[in-house]
Design a protein around this motif. Sequence first.
Motif, PDB file in Angstrom:
ATOM      1  N   ALA A 143      11.369 -14.078  -0.931  1.00  0.00           N
ATOM      2  CA  ALA A 143      10.834 -13.586   0.341  1.00  0.00           C
ATOM      3  C   ALA A 143      10.827 -12.066   0.380  1.00  0.00           C
ATOM      4  O   ALA A 143       9.861 -11.446   0.848  1.00  0.00           O
ATOM      5  N   VAL A 144      11.890 -11.441  -0.106  1.00  0.00           N
ATOM      6  CA  VAL A 144      11.980  -9.973  -0.089  1.00  0.00           C
ATOM      7  C   VAL A 144      10.944  -9.366  -1.026  1.00  0.00           C
ATOM      8  O   VAL A 144      10.203  -8.446  -0.646  1.00  0.00           O
ATOM      9  N   THR A 145      10.870  -9.853  -2.255  1.00  0.00           N
ATOM     10  CA  THR A 145       9.944  -9.276  -3.223  1.00  0.00           C
ATOM     11  C   THR A 145       8.492  -9.503  -2.824  1.00  0.00           C
ATOM     12  O   THR A 145       7.647  -8.629  -3.027  1.00  0.00           O
ATOM     13  N   ALA A 146       8.200 -10.656  -2.237  1.00  0.00           N
ATOM     14  CA  ALA A 146       6.828 -10.946  -1.827  1.00  0.00           C
ATOM     15  C   ALA A 146       6.395 -10.098  -0.637  1.00  0.00           C
ATOM     16  O   ALA A 146       5.201  -9.836  -0.449  1.00  0.00           O
ATOM     17  N   ALA A 147       7.359  -9.657   0.166  1.00  0.00           N
ATOM     18  CA  ALA A 147       7.024  -8.908   1.379  1.00  0.00           C
ATOM     19  C   ALA A 147       6.673  -7.452   1.105  1.00  0.00           C
ATOM     20  O   ALA A 147       6.007  -6.805   1.915  1.00  0.00           O
ATOM     21  N   VAL A 148       7.137  -6.927  -0.015  1.00  0.00           N
ATOM     22  CA  VAL A 148       6.924  -5.500  -0.307  1.00  0.00           C
ATOM     23  C   VAL A 148       5.444  -5.221  -0.544  1.00  0.00           C
ATOM     24  O   VAL A 148       4.789  -5.887  -1.350  1.00  0.00           O
ATOM     25  N   GLU A 149       4.934  -4.221   0.160  1.00  0.00           N
ATOM     26  CA  GLU A 149       3.536  -3.843   0.026  1.00  0.00           C
ATOM     27  C   GLU A 149       3.358  -2.978  -1.219  1.00  0.00           C
ATOM     28  O   GLU A 149       3.946  -1.906  -1.311  1.00  0.00           O
TER      29      GLU A 149
ATOM     30  N   LEU B  93       9.993   0.045   1.170  1.00  0.00           N
ATOM     31  CA  LEU B  93      11.334  -0.353   1.580  1.00  0.00           C
ATOM     32  C   LEU B  93      11.310  -1.020   2.949  1.00  0.00           C
ATOM     33  O   LEU B  93      11.962  -2.047   3.166  1.00  0.00           O
ATOM     34  N   TRP B  94      10.551  -0.460   3.872  1.00  0.00           N
ATOM     35  CA  TRP B  94      10.457  -1.030   5.214  1.00  0.00           C
ATOM     36  C   TRP B  94       9.871  -2.444   5.170  1.00  0.00           C
ATOM     37  O   TRP B  94      10.375  -3.354   5.826  1.00  0.00           O
ATOM     38  N   SER B  95       8.824  -2.631   4.373  1.00  0.00           N
ATOM     39  CA  SER B  95       8.215  -3.962   4.293  1.00  0.00           C
ATOM     40  C   SER B  95       9.164  -4.958   3.635  1.00  0.00           C
ATOM     41  O   SER B  95       9.222  -6.134   4.015  1.00  0.00           O
ATOM     42  N   GLY B  96       9.946  -4.482   2.638  1.00  0.00           N
ATOM     43  CA  GLY B  96      10.941  -5.370   2.031  1.00  0.00           C
ATOM     44  C   GLY B  96      12.020  -5.764   3.017  1.00  0.00           C
ATOM     45  O   GLY B  96      12.457  -6.920   3.057  1.00  0.00           O
ATOM     46  N   LEU B  97      12.471  -4.801   3.821  1.00  0.00           N
ATOM     47  CA  LEU B  97      13.469  -5.102   4.852  1.00  0.00           C
ATOM     48  C   LEU B  97      12.914  -6.075   5.884  1.00  0.00           C
ATOM     49  O   LEU B  97      13.625  -6.979   6.343  1.00  0.00           O
ATOM     50  N   LYS B  98      11.658  -5.891   6.258  1.00  0.00           N
ATOM     51  CA  LYS B  98      11.031  -6.845   7.191  1.00  0.00           C
ATOM     52  C   LYS B  98      11.057  -8.251   6.601  1.00  0.00           C
ATOM     53  O   LYS B  98      11.354  -9.225   7.312  1.00  0.00           O
ATOM     54  N   GLY B  99      10.741  -8.358   5.320  1.00  0.00           N
ATOM     55  CA  GLY B  99      10.775  -9.668   4.668  1.00  0.00           C
ATOM     56  C   GLY B  99      12.170 -10.262   4.675  1.00  0.00           C
ATOM     57  O   GLY B  99      12.344 -11.460   4.913  1.00  0.00           O
ATOM     58  N   PHE B 100      13.180  -9.418   4.429  1.00  0.00           N
ATOM     59  CA  PHE B 100      14.574  -9.872   4.430  1.00  0.00           C
ATOM     60  C   PHE B 100      14.978 -10.372   5.816  1.00  0.00           C
ATOM     61  O   PHE B 100      15.519 -11.479   5.962  1.00  0.00           O
ATOM     62  N   PHE B 101      14.723  -9.559   6.845  1.00  0.00           N
ATOM     63  CA  PHE B 101      15.149  -9.944   8.193  1.00  0.00           C
ATOM     64  C   PHE B 101      14.331 -11.117   8.733  1.00  0.00           C
ATOM     65  O   PHE B 101      14.865 -11.937   9.480  1.00  0.00           O
ATOM     66  N   ALA B 102      13.067 -11.207   8.353  1.00  0.00           N
ATOM     67  CA  ALA B 102      12.258 -12.347   8.787  1.00  0.00           C
ATOM     68  C   ALA B 102      12.780 -13.635   8.161  1.00  0.00           C
ATOM     69  O   ALA B 102      12.908 -14.674   8.835  1.00  0.00           O
ATOM     70  N   HIS B 103      13.109 -13.577   6.877  1.00  0.00           N
ATOM     71  CA  HIS B 103      13.585 -14.787   6.200  1.00  0.00           C
ATOM     72  C   HIS B 103      14.934 -15.227   6.752  1.00  0.00           C
ATOM     73  O   HIS B 103      15.146 -16.423   6.988  1.00  0.00           O
TER      74      HIS B 103
END
Length: 222
Positions: A75-81, A90-100
């Motif tokens: 989820a984290v790696t897929a979220a990174v733009e 980094l922000w998009s990866g964090l969004k993926g982390f917190f969303a998951h």
Amino acid sequence: MGAVKSKRVPRAVREQQMMDAAVRTFARRGYRAASMDEIAEVAGVSKPLVYLYLNSKDDLFSAVIRRESEALVAAVTAAVEPGVPADRQLWSGLKGFFAHTAENPDGWAVLHQQARTQGEPFAREVAAMRAEIMVFVTTLIDAAAKEAGCDGELAEREVAGLAHALVGAAESLAEWANARTDEGTSGEREHPAAKDTAATLMNFAWAGLGRLITGERWAPGT
């Protein structure tokens, strides 16, 4: 006319049902208190079938940790733009982390609260997942330094330390964001959106990190 036989559930599907039940039970009861009887009941199967498919409680817990770890990292790696500035990545990866973690609070509870406190081999499984995320975050911080023209000025050890601090802060913030309140209490709060939680951490961490990678440093007395 003979009775119509019910369609047999494929083994892979049945195993996932048991794993889902195990995640829920381990998260809410704790590893020690959770029983195979309860997991079987939640999954809607017999206890012997759980043992047949997943061998033992220890094996089941390890399988749950691996599944939830792989899902979180994915989820984290897929979220990174890709192809955007490092802070945006980094922000998009964090969004993926917190969303998951918000969408899978039981899985996060198993990883963050249960597996890490039950000793080996469970803690080792979680440590492997954290190491994978740590390498990913370290790469992003290193890229940010290079992007800012600070290549070589941030020592490898310092970049690794910053990554550990950021991952630790993200884990702590996820625990706060997903915290349950007692049922029936009047003070139940609304959980923050993933993008807002990610922005909170970026405002806390990146404001200082951004200055650091451009060469500005804090020192006692300055």
